[in-house]
Design an enzyme around this catalytic site. Structure first.
Site, PDB file in Angstrom:
ATOM      1  N   VAL A 283       0.995  -1.034  -0.128  1.00  0.00           N
ATOM      2  CA  VAL A 283      -0.030   0.122   0.165  1.00  0.00           C
ATOM      3  C   VAL A 283       0.910   1.289  -0.021  1.00  0.00           C
ATOM      4  O   VAL A 283       0.624   2.264  -0.621  1.00  0.00           O
ATOM      5  CB  VAL A 283      -0.835  -0.157   1.281  1.00  0.00           C
ATOM      6  CG1 VAL A 283      -1.641   1.411   1.296  1.00  0.00           C
ATOM      7  CG2 VAL A 283      -1.939  -1.171   1.075  1.00  0.00           C
ATOM      8  N   ALA A 284       2.023   1.273   0.924  1.00  0.00           N
ATOM      9  CA  ALA A 284       2.862   2.433   0.927  1.00  0.00           C
ATOM     10  C   ALA A 284       3.596   2.674  -0.317  1.00  0.00           C
ATOM     11  O   ALA A 284       3.842   3.927  -0.805  1.00  0.00           O
ATOM     12  CB  ALA A 284       3.768   2.114   2.068  1.00  0.00           C
ATOM     13  N   ILE A 286       2.392   2.356  -3.525  1.00  0.00           N
ATOM     14  CA  ILE A 286       1.416   2.837  -4.439  1.00  0.00           C
ATOM     15  C   ILE A 286       1.415   4.421  -4.655  1.00  0.00           C
ATOM     16  O   ILE A 286       1.101   4.993  -3.327  1.00  0.00           O
ATOM     17  CB  ILE A 286      -0.025   2.248  -4.229  1.00  0.00           C
ATOM     18  CG1 ILE A 286       0.159   0.768  -4.599  1.00  0.00           C
ATOM     19  CG2 ILE A 286      -1.004   3.149  -5.238  1.00  0.00           C
ATOM     20  CD1 ILE A 286      -1.455   0.295  -4.135  1.00  0.00           C
ATOM     21  N   GLU A 288      -0.414   7.208  -4.539  1.00  0.00           N
ATOM     22  CA  GLU A 288      -1.658   7.553  -4.547  1.00  0.00           C
ATOM     23  C   GLU A 288      -1.993   9.069  -5.142  1.00  0.00           C
ATOM     24  O   GLU A 288      -3.002   9.445  -5.249  1.00  0.00           O
ATOM     25  CB  GLU A 288      -2.345   7.434  -3.125  1.00  0.00           C
ATOM     26  CG  GLU A 288      -1.673   8.317  -1.904  1.00  0.00           C
ATOM     27  CD  GLU A 288      -0.396   7.455  -1.463  1.00  0.00           C
ATOM     28  OE1 GLU A 288      -0.167   7.968  -0.316  1.00  0.00           O
ATOM     29  OE2 GLU A 288      -0.150   6.245  -1.935  1.00  0.00           O
ATOM     30  N   ASP A 330     -10.427  21.993 -41.793  1.00  0.00           N
ATOM     31  CA  ASP A 330     -11.134  22.279 -42.950  1.00  0.00           C
ATOM     32  C   ASP A 330     -10.891  23.906 -43.424  1.00  0.00           C
ATOM     33  O   ASP A 330     -10.149  24.294 -42.805  1.00  0.00           O
ATOM     34  CB  ASP A 330     -12.637  22.391 -42.373  1.00  0.00           C
ATOM     35  CG  ASP A 330     -13.895  22.503 -43.475  1.00  0.00           C
ATOM     36  OD1 ASP A 330     -13.435  22.384 -44.887  1.00  0.00           O
ATOM     37  OD2 ASP A 330     -14.606  22.947 -43.366  1.00  0.00           O
TER      38      ASP A 330
END
Length: 612
Positions: A283-284, A286, A288, A330
Site C-alpha cells: 500500500v505504501a 502505491i 496515490e 477544414d
C-alpha cells in the site's frame, strides 16, 4: 430506390418509384402511414449518459482500480487514515472528470440548433406548413430564399435557385441548382446540382423538390452515423499511465512476495505479521498522489484552453495537444472567414487591389453604383441577408463610405430580368438623370459577348478585339488565383423596354469592369501555420472546396509551396481510385485534400493514425 444515383435519374422515374404525385403530393393519410413506418425526420442522437454513469466511468482505469484495491486492503489492515486518504483522492479525481465532461456536453448541446422547425409542403394538392420532423419520403417541398433545406431532395423545379452548402461540402460559394437530370457519374456532393441536402441554406431563388431521404438516411445523417460509429482511442498519456500501472503492480506484488518469503525464512515472525507487513509495504508503495496530480494538471490545461475559446470534452484529451504531429483542418470558416470579399478590381482594363483603392471617382464610381444597384441583398436588423457574393458587393461600397440609402432612394429598381444559370446574367433597370440606366452583371465571357463599348478613364470608346482579348486574359489570370470573377456593364435608354426579353435588352452594352472575390483567409491563420511548423507540427487542409481554390488559399497561408502544387494536392476522386494500402503508403506526400466527401476525411485521419 434503384441503385442508379439519384442525380442520374429522371424526376418522373423517381416520382413513380416513390409512389407519389408530383403536383398534388402525398395524401395526409399516406404521409401519416409512412411517418409511422419510417419514423420522424430527425438525426439519431447518441445515448446520453447520466451523471451517475459518468461518475462510475471515471473508475474504469487501471491506476484507479489499483488505488481502490489499496484502500480496501488498508481498511482491512486497520490503516484507516491511509484508506480514507486514498479514497478521498479517488473521489475528488472522479468529481473533476464528471464536472468537466458535463460542462462540455452542456456547451455542445447548446450548439445543436441546426435543424429547421418547419417545412413548406404540398399535400392533398394544397400548400401547408408542417414540422420538418413530420416530413416523409415522397413529400413535395417548396424552397425559397432564407429557407433551411429540411431533408434530402431531388429537385423538380429550379428558378435561379442557389443553395449554400459550406456546412456539408466546405464550398464557400452557393451552388447554382438545376432540375435537369445529370449524365455524369461518380459526382462529388458539391457537383450534384439537382439535389438539395438537409441543413443547407437557400440563399437565392426558389425551387420545388421531392423528398428522397429523411433522418439518418440523409447526407448529414450519414456524417452523424460515421461520427457515432467512430471508435474511441486512448491518448498517449492514458497509454503511459496504463503501462505504468502494470509495471507498478508487478513490482509491488514481487516486492511484497519477496518480503513475505524472506520474513518467514528468518523464522522470527508469524505468518500473520508478515502478511500484514507485506500488505502495508504494498500500500505504501502505491503512488496515490499521481492520479490527483494528473487530474489537477489536466484541469488547469482545460481552463487555459477555455480562455482561448477551445472546448475540451474529456480531461485526458487536453494532453494530446502536446503530442500533436499533424493538424488536419477544414478550409471554409476555419482557415478562411466564410465571407466573400472583393479583393481585385479591373477598371480601365487594369487590375488594382480593392483594399488600396481609396477614392471611387469616374469609372470606379460608376462600377461601384452598378455593384449596389444590380443586387438582391436585403437589409435586416441583424445585417445584410442574401447571396454571399452580392453581400460582398454591398460591403465593398460600405467600406468606401458610400451612402447607399441615398443611391437606392434616387435610383430605385423599376424593372428586372432575374439571374438565370443558363445565360449567367442578371439585369436591373433604374431611373437616371436622363432616362433610364440598364445594369447587367454576370459571367465575364458572357458579358463581353454582349458589350460593344467600354468606359475607359471616364470616356466611352469602342470595345476593340485587342481590348477584348486583354480583358479575357485578365479574367483567366484572376481565375487562376482562385478568385470568383463577375463582370459589370450598362447602357442608357430613354424608356423602360416594353418587353423584358434578354435578347432584346442585354445587348449593345458598355463594359465597366470586373470584380474578383474570394473567401479570404483569417488574418491570424498564417502566423498560426508558421508557429505550428516551427513546433514540428505539419498543417494539412482537408476541404470539400474546389482544387484550385483550396490550393490558392493553402499557398497564401503557407501550408503549400508553389513547387509542390502538382504533387501535394489530391482530390476526392483521386482518393477513390487508390486502395487503402496505396494511400497509406503515399499519405505523407499530400498537404491539400480538395473536393473530398465526409467519408474521405475519416479515411485520411485513419491513414495518418496508422503511421503513428
Amino acid at each position: 430506390m434503384a441503385e442508379k444515383p439519384l442525380y442520374n435519374q429522371d424526376v418522373t422515374t423517381i416520382i413513380a418509384e416513390l409512389n407519389t404525385d408530383g403536383q398534388r403530393g402525398l395524401s395526409t393519410q399516406e404521409a401519416a402511414k409512412r411517418l409511422a413506418e419510417n419514423g420522424p425526420n430527425q438525426l439519431k442522437e447518441a445515448t446520453s449518459t447520466s451523471l451517475l454513469q459518468k461518475f462510475i466511468n471515471q473508475f474504469k482505469d487501471l491506476m484507479i482500480a489499483i488505488l481502490l484495491i489499496a484502500a480496501i486492503v488498508a481498511g482491512f489492515t486497520g490503516e484507516m487514515v491511509d484508506a480514507s486518504f486514498i479514497l478521498a483522492i479517488v473521489i475528488i479525481n472522479a468529481v473533476f472528470g464528471v464536472f468537466q465532461e458535463a460542462k462540455a456536453e452542456d456547451a455542445i448541446n447548446a450548439l445543436k440548433e441546426m435543424s429547421t422547425p418547419n417545412a413548406n409542403v404540398i399535400r392533398d394538392g394544397k400548400d401547408m406548413v408542417i414540422k420538418s420532423t413530420d416530413l416523409v419520403v415522397g413529400d413535395i417541398v417548396r424552397l425559397e430564399a432564407g429557407d433551411i433545406v429540411p431533408a434530402d431532395l431531388r429537385l423538380m423545379e429550379s428558378a435561379s435557385l442557389q443553395i449554400e452548402e459550406a456546412s456539408l461540402t466546405g464550398e464557400s460559394v452557393p451552388v447554382d441548382k438545376i432540375a435537369a437530370t445529370l449524365k455524369a457519374t461518380d459526382l462529388p456532393l458539391g457537383d450534384r446540382k439537382n439535389l438539395a441536402f438537409m441543413n443547407t441554406n437557400v440563399t437565392y431563388g426558389r425551387g420545388v423538390g421531392i423528398v428522397v431521404h429523411t433522418g439518418m438516411q440523409t447526407e448529414i445523417g450519414h456524417i452523424a452515423g460515421m461520427l457515432d460509429a467512430a471508435a474511441e482511442t486512448r491518448t498517449p498519456l492514458q497509454d503511459n499511465l496504463i503501462q505504468l500501472g502494470r509495471v507498478l503492480t508487478y513490482l509491488i506484488l514481487a516486492i511484497a512476495a519477496i518480503t513475505f518469503v524472506v520474513g518467514l525464512l528468518r523464522g522470527k515472525e508469524t505468518i500473520l505479521n508478515m502478511l500484514l507487513t507485506s500488505i502495508s509495504l504494498a500500500v505504501a508503495a502505491i503512488p496515490e498522489g499521481l492520479p490527483a496530480i494528473v487530474t489537477i494538471t489536466l484541469a488547469l490545461g482545460t481552463t487555459r484552453m477555455a480562455t482561448r475559446q477551445a472546448l475540451i470534452r474529456k480531461l485526458p484529451a487536453v494532453e494530446t495537444l502536446g503530442s500533436t504531429d499533424i493538424i488536419g483542418s477544414d478550409k471554409t470558416g476555419t482557415l478562411t472567414q466564410n465571407k466573400m470579399t472583393v479583393e481585385k478590381l479591373v477598371v480601365n482594363a487594369e487590375i488594382s487591389d480593392a483594399a488600396t483603392t481609396e477614392e471611387l471617382t469616374g469609372t470606379y464610381a460608376r462600377l461601384a453604383n452598378i455593384l449596389a444597384l444590380n443586387n438582391d441583398t436585403k437589409r435586416t436588423d441583424n445585417g445584410y441577408v442574401g447571396d454571399p457574393t452580392e453581400t460582398a458587393l454591398i460591403a465593398f461600397n460600405e467600406n468606401h463610405q458610400r451612402d447607399l440609402d441615398k443611391l437606392f432612394a434616387k435610383m430605385p429598381r423599376v424593372a428586372e430580368i432575374p439571374f438565370d444559370s443558363e445565360r449567367k446574367l442578371m439585369t436591373t433597370i433604374h431611373p437616371a438623370p436622363q432616362g433610364y440606366i440598364i445594369t447587367v452583371k454576370g459571367a465575364p465571357d458572357e458579358l463581353l459577348k454582349r458589350a460593344t463599348q467600354i468606359e475607359m478613364h471616364g470616356e466611352i470608346v469602342p470595345l476593340t478585339p485587342a481590348i477584348r482579348e486583354k480583358l479575357l486574359a485578365i479574367n483567366s489570370e484572376l481565375a487562376m488565383q482562385a478568385l470568383r470573377v463577375l463582370g459589370f456593364a450598362y447602357k442608357l435608354s430613354d424608356t423602360i423596354p416594353p418587353v423584358m426579353d434578354p435578347d432584346a435588352v442585354e445587348n449593345e452594352l458598355v463594359f465597366t469592369g470586373f470584380v474578383g472575390m474570394i473567401d479570404p483567409e483569417r488574418p491570424e491563420v498564417s502566423q498560426a501555420v508558421a508557429e505550428a511548423k516551427m513546433a514540428g507540427i505539419r498543417p494539412i487542409m482537408i476541404t470539400g472546396d474546389h482544387r484550385d481554390t483550396a490550393a490558392a488559399i493553402a499557398m497564401r497561408l503557407g501550408i503549400l509551396d508553389e513547387a509542390d502544387m502538382d504533387k501535394a494536392v489530391i482530390s476526392g476522386s483521386d482518393l477513390d481510385n487508390m486502395s487503402d494500402a496505396e494511400f497509406a503508403d503515399k499519405v505523407d506526400r499530400y498537404s491539400v485534400y480538395a473536393r473530398v466527401a465526409p467519408e474521405h476525411k475519416v479515411r485520411i485521419v485513419t491513414a495518418w493514425q496508422k503511421k503513428g
